[in-house]
Design a protein around this motif. Structure first.
Motif, short mmCIF file in Angstrom:
data_model
loop_
_atom_site.label_atom_id
_atom_site.label_comp_id
_atom_site.label_asym_id
_atom_site.label_seq_id
_atom_site.Cartn_x
_atom_site.Cartn_y
_atom_site.Cartn_z
N ALA A 83 -34.67 62.57 -7.55
CA ALA A 83 -34.80 63.88 -8.20
C ALA A 83 -33.47 64.58 -8.43
CB ALA A 83 -35.70 64.78 -7.35
N GLY A 84 -32.42 64.09 -7.81
CA GLY A 84 -31.11 64.72 -7.93
C GLY A 84 -30.79 65.68 -6.80
N ARG A 85 -31.82 66.19 -6.13
CA ARG A 85 -31.63 67.14 -5.05
C ARG A 85 -32.96 67.33 -4.33
NH1 ARG A 85 -32.30 69.89 -9.78
NH2 ARG A 85 -33.73 71.69 -9.80
N THR A 86 -32.92 68.05 -3.23
CA THR A 86 -34.15 68.46 -2.56
C THR A 86 -33.97 69.88 -2.03
OG1 THR A 86 -35.82 67.81 -0.92
CG2 THR A 86 -33.52 67.58 -0.27
N HIS A 87 -35.10 70.56 -1.80
CA HIS A 87 -35.09 71.96 -1.41
C HIS A 87 -35.68 72.14 -0.02
CE1 HIS A 87 -35.20 73.23 -5.95
NE2 HIS A 87 -34.07 72.64 -5.60
N VAL A 88 -35.02 72.92 0.81
CA VAL A 88 -35.47 73.18 2.19
C VAL A 88 -35.33 74.67 2.48
CG1 VAL A 88 -35.10 72.71 4.63
CG2 VAL A 88 -34.82 70.87 2.95
N ARG A 89 -36.34 75.21 3.10
CA ARG A 89 -36.33 76.60 3.53
C ARG A 89 -36.05 76.68 5.02
NH1 ARG A 89 -41.69 79.31 5.65
NH2 ARG A 89 -41.20 81.53 5.67
#
Length: 649
Positions: free
Chosen positions: A121-127
């Motif tokens: 995906a090119g990146r990932t998101h984390v909170r």
């Protein structure tokens, strides 16, 4: 070696579930689950071997051979979603999660897992946030080199959530993870005292993370503040509107924050408020220049009775079929469809900041099953179809069932590895469904006469169909309920052949032997975060004379059909970067990593610490996190991932 302190959600009502922080729980071994496995299994929930019975084949069974017409141009598709990213599904962790590893090596399965998503995906998101963000405050340092410390004596609310002290090292730790895996972050501004804003997390996050800081949550579950004793009983959406305005003004006066337009609100947990009640205050119009995104949090149900003996008893075997059809995800999304349109009209992303199979840790046999893989994947695509812009799967400790990934217990870390849960496969597949173009649009096809057991989606890029996603929720060892979808291109021509990847297991109840394109992360306690086995991408020849590609979908199973070589190359990792470790203190399950990466060391004595958590179903609060040599440590969800501050500072 390493262990963890974890947080996970507590729900107050079914179908509108909130995560709160709860301390002073008994150790895991003393807390029995009310599930069918309780009498035979008393270990950590993350490794519960309970297998449920797969539901019987529906009667009548779905049609097993049907046409699926895909339009040749997206301009002919009604209801097509907004453009979506392969990073659509990420992860949610509590700010107070913290742990350490020995001072001689670095555990990096988490890096490998994030790299697997990044390479698709090119990146990932984390909170990093949650309830603990509201009472968190910064200090320059904590005695004995601690980076995070919790003091239960300062708790002033019914959930007994202690105050969280943190140092700037935490933010540097996030930046280190970004440097290796291109992970982007959501943080949260403390919201417990609207007359004395503590903006240091915004200041340091802005300066250290820069564009890698996606946004700042402004309050977490404010619709539950009154219930939790954090606000007067009369606290209303209009009160939140006013406090948000105070925060906006405080940020405007803070010259240390350059980005003042990335606030995320209202982050409701479906308590007594609806999102519309907030919109009706004029919230969006008033604060549009300050809002980076609108957001909610939601769980479909809870398993709290099993943990606390209060609430509604729920039998996992009875609940299991509720997760195994297309209506499950829609029932969660439906209350937010209007708000997603409101956000779209306002030009704001709409996010599901926290979700998973069930609050209070999920269900044994459901949350860790292949059925949950299909459920989370379908639920995620449903959110994308209804114009959510992202969703974060919550992650807990070893005493929950729904984890996408879990490290081994401390006393087994020298000979056991991580456990990759069933829902991590969902995030991995969604990364390939949408790929790295950031231009994928999706539509629910209503396939097979809208049969709830065989949903399908079409994905478009640059006006052309690129992929088709096909589900089969039914378990049928005979193979009789496997179906064939005959994909046709309306107004165009099918290619001579297509590539197909399958997400498979023998049954929806299976926990082991889940494979994506023939590869797996392995069984319980056996993963270093890298896919194992040889990739199996099948090529299916199409019938161009009859304009038809016939794709078989096993029962159960999921198929992702790539309609062009460009669609395949956009999603497939060409050279996956992996991270592995070697340690002189560890003689099993090791690999190597460049010495330059191991720039610093981190240690964890384990002395004077209890298992920690801040939510129902978990253990007592951790006293603190020791950081030898003032080196920063981050508890990435389940601990074990640490990279030296020297890498980026």
């Amino acid at each position: 070696m390493h262990f963890l302190s974890i947080l996970f959600p507590l729900s107050y009502i079914s179908f509108a579930l909130a995560s709160i922080t709860v301390y002073s729980q008994q150790p895991l071994g003393a807390t029995a689950s009310a599930s069918a496995s309780a009498a035979n299994y008393t270990g950590a929930a993350a490794y519960d071997p309970l297998l449920l019975q797969a539901p019987a084949v529906p009667n009548p069974a779905p049609n097993t051979n049907f046409a699926l017409q895909v339009q040749s141009s997206s301009s002919n598709v009604q209801g097509l979603s907004i453009p979506q990213s392969g990073s659509f599904m990420g992860f949610s962790i509590e700010m107070s999660v913290a742990t350490q590893v020995s001072d001689s090596f670095l555990q990096v399965p988490f890096l490998n897992l994030m790299a697997a998503l990044k390479d698709r995906a090119g990146r990932t998101h984390v909170r990093v946030g949650g309830n603990t963000q509201d009472y968190a405050y910064i200090v320059d340092s904590i005695p004995n080199g601690l980076v995070i410390q919790k003091d239960k004596a300062l708790s002033t609310n019914p959930t007994d959530t202690p105050t969280l002290m943190w140092t700037p090292e935490l933010i540097y730790m996030l930046a280190n993870v970004t440097a290796l895996t291109n992970t982007k972050w959501y943080l949260g501004i403390p919201f417990n005292d609207s007359s004395n804003w503590r903006l240091q997390i915004a200041e340091i996050g802005d300066s250290v993370l820069g564009d890698n800081l996606l946004g700042l949550q402004a309050a977490n579950e404010p619709d539950l503040y009154a219930d939790h004793g954090h606000r007067p009983a009369t606290y209303s959406p209009y009160d939140y509107y006013g406090e948000f305005g105070n925060l906006v003004q405080a940020l405007a006066n803070d010259n240390s924050v350059s980005n003042k337009n990335n606030l995320i609100a209202p982050n409701l947990a479906s308590g007594d408020w609806t999102p519309e009640m907030v919109w009706d205050t004029g919230f969006i119009n008033t604060y549009t220049s300050n809002l980076g995104a609108l957001a909610v949090e939601h769980y479909p149900t809870d398993n709290c009775f099993a943990v606390y003996g209060s609430g509604t008893p729920r039998d996992p075997q009875t609940e299991f079929p509720n997760y195994l059809n297309h209506t499950s995800g829609y029932s969660i999304v439906q209350p937010y469809i209007n708000s997603s349109q409101v956000a779209l009209a306002a030009g704001k992303p709409f996010l599901m900041m926290e979700t998973n199979t069930a609050s209070c840790g999920g269900f044994p046999g459901i949350s860790d099953s292949f059925g949950a893989s299909l459920w989370a994947l379908d639920y995620g695509l449903t959110m994308a179809y209804y114009n959510f812009s992202g969703a974060l799967l919550h992650v807990g400790g070893q005493n929950v069932y729904y984890n996408p990934f879990t490290p081994p217990p401390t006393n087994e870390s020298t000979f056991h590895q991580w456990t990759v849960g069933s829902t991590f496969y969902s995030a991995l597949v969604i990364a390939e469904v949408f790929g790295s173009s950031n231009n994928s649009r999706i539509v629910d096809m209503g396939a097979n006469d809208n049969n709830i057991y065989t949903p399908s989606y079409a994905i478009y890029e640059n006006d052309a169909p690129s992929k088709v996603a096909l589900f089969n929720y039914i378990t049928d060892p005979s193979g009789a309920t496997a179906y064939t979808a005959n994909i046709q291109i309306a107004g165009g021509q099918v290619p001579s052949s297509v590539k197909v990847k399958y997400l498979l297991a023998a049954s929806v109840s299976d926990k082991a032997n889940i494979t994506w394109a023939g590869q797996t992360f392995g069984d319980v306690l056996s993963s270093d975060g890298r896919l194992q086995g040889t990739e199996d991408v099948q090529t299916v020849n199409c019938d161009q004379t009859n304009n038809q590609c016939s794709i078989r979908v096993p029962a159960p199973g999921f198929a992702l059909v790539f309609l062009s070589d460009s669609a395949y190359s956009d999603s497939a990792p060409s050279a996956t970067q992996t991270f592995s470790t070697t340690a002189v203190t560890k003689t099993m399950n090791t690999a190597t990593i460049a010495a330059s990466v191991l720039a610093t060391s981190n240690g964890h004595s384990g002395a004077n610490r209890a298992l920690g958590s801040t939510s129902k179903g978990s253990s007592g609060a951790v006293v603190g996190v020791r950081v030898p040599g003032a080196v920063a440590l981050l508890a990435m969800v389940l601990g074990s991932l640490v990279v030296g501050r020297a890498l980026v500072r």
